[in-house]
Design an enzyme around this catalytic site. Structure first.
Site: not given
Ligand code: 13P
Ligand code: ZN
Length: 297
Positions: A141, A165, A167, A195, A236
């Protein structure tokens, strides 16, 4: 990896071990690297980083670069085109997580789990100058990260340094039951607690499902980051930005917590919208009464 393999890696990359001995603190021991690795660990402990899920990048200060430079590889990686010229990133250095790397293991071996990427003088290409041992690459990414850095630098007068980023389960679940639309999801999360609007005054931009790692995802994310410090990728995960690691992590934590409370309340209410969400009037009163610097409510 054992000592001998470590040495081989060092020699392969062309770094003089003697240089490290006279140049001060190893990169792994520098404050910004330790803080970066600690955040990876904290994200893992939150349950946001299954397998290789998630990635993190930090735009280094001149001081960080000066403290690290003696340990850069004599033979850096090849230049890789960014597919665009991003002038504000010219000459910048980023500490980034590894493509396919696990957040769970970054703290144990930072020189493998992350690395330093240098952007060329034109802002058009990058190369690995430290870390990512054994030929590792920066996160898939990276385009999203670099474009987000550029957009948030412009939006914050250069203050933004972190793109994160993750998940997270509740935010992902939210996009399974609520339309993937920025205003709808922002207002819904703001109405969960008094809040949330204070913690996330720029709200959350939301993107419908896009291919991970794609140029389209990177472009669309950066467009939304003109207004939002956080962007949710439907089905995602979340991308947050901030001046510090704590700021980016805190934004992510606040949004994920609000999503969790909303989903729990909705489930407790038999799947129907919870009755206790803040009203428009109360939300507006909080924004005005607490002087929340939000552009819209
Ligand atoms: P990477 O392992 O390449 O960082 O990818 C993980 C991910 O969350 C892709 O959206
Ligand atoms: Zn991801």
């Amino acid at each position: 990896m054992g000592f001998l393999e470590d040495m081989q890696e060092t020699l392969d990359r062309g770094v003089s071990s003697a240089r490290g001995a006279v140049s001060g603190v190893a990169v792994e021991q520098l404050g910004f690297v330790k803080a970066f690795a600690r955040m990876c660990q904290e994200g893992w402990l939150q349950g946001w980083h299954e397998a290789n899920g998630g990635n993190l990048s930090y735009r280094m200060t001149d001081t960080d670069v000066a403290a690290s430079r003696a340990f850069f590889y004599d033979t850096p990686g090849s230049w890789v085109s960014m597919g665009a010229q991003i002038e504000c990133l010219a000459g910048a250095h980023f500490l980034v997580t590894r493509a396919g790397g696990h957040f769970r293991t970054v703290q144990a071996e930072p020189g493998r789990g992350c690395g330093i990427v240098e952007v060329d003088a034109a802002g058009a290409a990058w190369r690995v100058v430290w870390g990512l041992k054994d030929g590792g690459l920066p996160t898939s990414e990276l385009s999203s990260h670099l474009m987000a850095h550029a957009m948030r630098m412009a939006a914050t007068d250069g203050a933004a340094r972190v793109v994160y980023h993750a998940h997270m389960p509740n935010l992902a679940a939210l996009t399974l039951v609520v339309p993937a639309e920025s205003r709808t999801i922002t207002r819904l999360l703001w109405k969960v607690t008094t809040e949330c609007v204070m913690a996330v005054p720029t709200g959350v931009g939301v993107l419908d499902t896009l291919v991970p790692g794609s140029a389209e995802l990177a472009r669309a994310t950066s467009d939304l980051m003109k207004e939002h410090a956080a962007v949710l990728w439907a089905q995602h995960g979340l991308v947050t930005t901030g001046a510090t690691l704590d700021e980016a992590f805190g934004l992510a934590h606040s949004l994920e917590k609000a999503a969790g409370i909303y989903l729990a309340a909705r489930a407790a209410n038999g799947g129907a919208e919870p009755q206790g969400l803040l009203s428009d009037e109360t939300l507006q009163a909080i924004i005005e009464g607490c002087h929340v610097p939000t552009t819209k409510a």
